[in-house]
Motif scaffolding. Structure first.
Motif, PDB file in Angstrom:
ATOM      1  N   TRP A 194      41.168  22.227   2.607  1.00  0.00           N
ATOM      2  CA  TRP A 194      40.648  20.980   3.169  1.00  0.00           C
ATOM      3  C   TRP A 194      39.229  20.690   2.688  1.00  0.00           C
ATOM      4  N   GLU A 213      37.941  17.365   4.479  1.00  0.00           N
ATOM      5  CA  GLU A 213      38.965  16.477   5.031  1.00  0.00           C
ATOM      6  C   GLU A 213      39.142  16.701   6.528  1.00  0.00           C
ATOM      7  N   ASP A 214      39.617  15.682   7.212  1.00  0.00           N
ATOM      8  CA  ASP A 214      39.907  15.759   8.636  1.00  0.00           C
ATOM      9  C   ASP A 214      41.220  16.533   8.820  1.00  0.00           C
ATOM     10  N   THR A 215      41.151  17.673   9.479  1.00  0.00           N
ATOM     11  CA  THR A 215      42.341  18.503   9.704  1.00  0.00           C
ATOM     12  C   THR A 215      42.766  18.506  11.167  1.00  0.00           C
ATOM     13  N   SER A 216      42.234  17.588  11.956  1.00  0.00           N
ATOM     14  CA  SER A 216      42.514  17.600  13.390  1.00  0.00           C
ATOM     15  C   SER A 216      43.996  17.410  13.705  1.00  0.00           C
ATOM     16  N   SER A 257      39.985  22.852  13.234  1.00  0.00           N
ATOM     17  CA  SER A 257      39.569  21.480  13.485  1.00  0.00           C
ATOM     18  C   SER A 257      38.309  21.202  12.677  1.00  0.00           C
ATOM     19  N   GLN A 258      38.362  20.185  11.856  1.00  0.00           N
ATOM     20  CA  GLN A 258      37.237  19.821  11.002  1.00  0.00           C
ATOM     21  C   GLN A 258      36.956  18.336  11.157  1.00  0.00           C
ATOM     22  N   VAL A 259      35.740  17.953  10.938  1.00  0.00           N
ATOM     23  CA  VAL A 259      35.379  16.549  10.921  1.00  0.00           C
ATOM     24  C   VAL A 259      35.330  16.111   9.468  1.00  0.00           C
ATOM     25  N   ARG A 260      35.957  15.003   9.166  1.00  0.00           N
ATOM     26  CA  ARG A 260      35.930  14.510   7.798  1.00  0.00           C
ATOM     27  C   ARG A 260      34.510  14.093   7.462  1.00  0.00           C
ATOM     28  N   SER A 261      34.026  14.626   6.355  1.00  0.00           N
ATOM     29  CA  SER A 261      32.647  14.315   5.985  1.00  0.00           C
ATOM     30  C   SER A 261      32.431  14.546   4.509  1.00  0.00           C
TER      31      SER A 261
END
Length: 171
Positions: A13, A149-152, A159-163
């Motif tokens: 990701w 990438e957003d993996t939520s 859990s990652q925030v897309r950035s």
């Protein structure tokens, strides 16, 4: 900057885009799995796109810990030009696709053992012929862009925030 890609993961990701000392090349790294980002960008920009991969085949106590593979893929825009790959799936497999390039050592492809047909040394030599010093840390710049990438919505994934994050590491 590669430490920003930790932990190793499949699927990945995180992607890291890094400047190089060669004006015509930009490097894209991923945290583990094969990515299509470089292919998509190469196709949209209608430019030469080179993807490489090398993982040693590792066994411990007669159990496979990591499957081996050495590969080179060349695309021009959206057109596939050449693939060379020695990889272990359930057994060693040899893949050649497209027209041989002038820098290739075709005699090496006759080696009895598949992993000997396309080695890390051969991969690095082919890349040098294309103006890419993939095995020289000095080839890579100190500036990059980290894409997370957003993996939520992924089950069993962190859990990652897309950035995106601009990076600058001291060499």
């Amino acid at each position: 900057m590669l430490h920003h890609l930790e932990p190793w993961a499949m699927p990945s990701w995180k992607q890291l885009v890094v400047s190089t000392s060669a004006d015509q090349w930009t490097a894209v790294f991923t945290q583990g799995s094969d990515i299509g980002t470089a292919n998509v960008v190469g196709a949209r920009l209608d430019c030469l796109n080179i993807r490489t991969s090398h993982q040693p085949h590792i066994t411990r106590d007669r159990k496979i810990i990591s499957y081996g593979s050495t590969a080179l893929w060349i695309q021009s825009g959206a057109r596939h030009v050449r693939s060379i790959q020695a990889s272990y799936q359930s057994r060693w497999e040899w893949t050649l696709f497209g027209d041989p390039q002038p820098f290739e050592n075709l005699d090496s492809y006759k080696a009895k053992k598949i992993p000997d047909r396309f080695t890390l040394e051969s991969l690095n030599e082919y890349c040098r012929a294309l103006g890419i010093e993939r095995d020289d840390s000095g080839f890579y710049g100190s500036e990059g862009l980290l894409i997370v990438e957003d993996t939520s919505s992924w089950p069993h994934k962190p859990s990652q925030v897309r950035s995106t994050e601009r990076l600058h590491d001291t060499v």
